[in-house]
Design a protein around this motif. Sequence first.
Motif, mmCIF file in Angstrom:
data_model
loop_
_atom_site.group_PDB
_atom_site.id
_atom_site.type_symbol
_atom_site.label_atom_id
_atom_site.label_comp_id
_atom_site.label_asym_id
_atom_site.label_seq_id
_atom_site.Cartn_x
_atom_site.Cartn_y
_atom_site.Cartn_z
ATOM 1 N N ILE A 184 -21.521 -39.361 -14.095
ATOM 2 C CA ILE A 184 -20.940 -39.639 -14.668
ATOM 3 C C ILE A 184 -21.404 -40.605 -15.590
ATOM 4 N N ARG B 243 -18.766 -46.006 -19.122
ATOM 5 C CA ARG B 243 -19.221 -45.341 -17.977
ATOM 6 C C ARG B 243 -19.788 -46.347 -17.178
ATOM 7 N N SER C 187 -23.119 -38.909 -8.806
ATOM 8 C CA SER C 187 -22.895 -39.248 -9.351
ATOM 9 C C SER C 187 -22.875 -40.438 -10.712
ATOM 10 N N ALA D 287 -17.091 -46.804 -14.906
ATOM 11 C CA ALA D 287 -16.209 -45.704 -14.228
ATOM 12 C C ALA D 287 -17.402 -45.344 -13.317
ATOM 13 N N PHE D 288 -18.545 -45.506 -13.100
ATOM 14 C CA PHE D 288 -19.672 -45.315 -12.290
ATOM 15 C C PHE D 288 -19.624 -46.411 -11.000
#
Length: 228
Positions: free
Chosen positions: A54, A6, A50, A9-10
């Motif tokens: 996320i 995660r 975000s 991805a962030f």
Amino acid sequence: MAERLRSIAFALFFYGLSVPIVLGAPVAALFGARILRGYCVAWARFGVWSARHIVGIRIHVDGRRAAGPALYAAKHQAMFETMALAALLDAPVIVMKRELARIPVWGWAAQRYGVIVVDRAANAKALRKMMREAREALGEGRSVVIFPEGTRVAPGETPPLRSGFAGLYRALSLPVVPVALDSGRLWPRRGPKRGGIVTFRFGTPLPPGLPRADAEAAVHRGINALES
């Protein structure tokens, strides 16, 4: 493993899109300071969004912001609160280190948005410039955010306040609101970010004009209210 994925991805999503957003700031500035401030706050809200969607970082607010312009003295544990406070306080002027103001494009946009630049040298000329910028912010009716410990600290650390806080408090003659927070638990300086709740605790406003020692002691207690 899930937390690391995660976090990756962030970083790819937020920082990847932040590059064109920051590069677009000079275009927003062509339409005036108010539009640029709105543009910058939109970016801050994008960062908070975000982090929530996320990573799973949510915000809980204890207490209330001041009714009018104030000097907000906040704990600083992560980048997260710089974005969150910009969104929560409707585009306040932020006190930042000179090194950040020198970042290409981003530093230019930050100064056009409205910041008070702190020079680590802290000579008399630098302090006068800081006070002048602070009074200009007050003239616009905006609140001011300062991280009075001077830098990010790890959860549990409670260093003394830097001298710049007392100077701003005296120069602005504004009520000061201590802001405690615990972002460092979920957004460490190193390692993956974790989901959870970041608490922002707005303390009782302190009136202007208190003796320096009293104001600093009260703010130090207030910003460390969430430290165990």
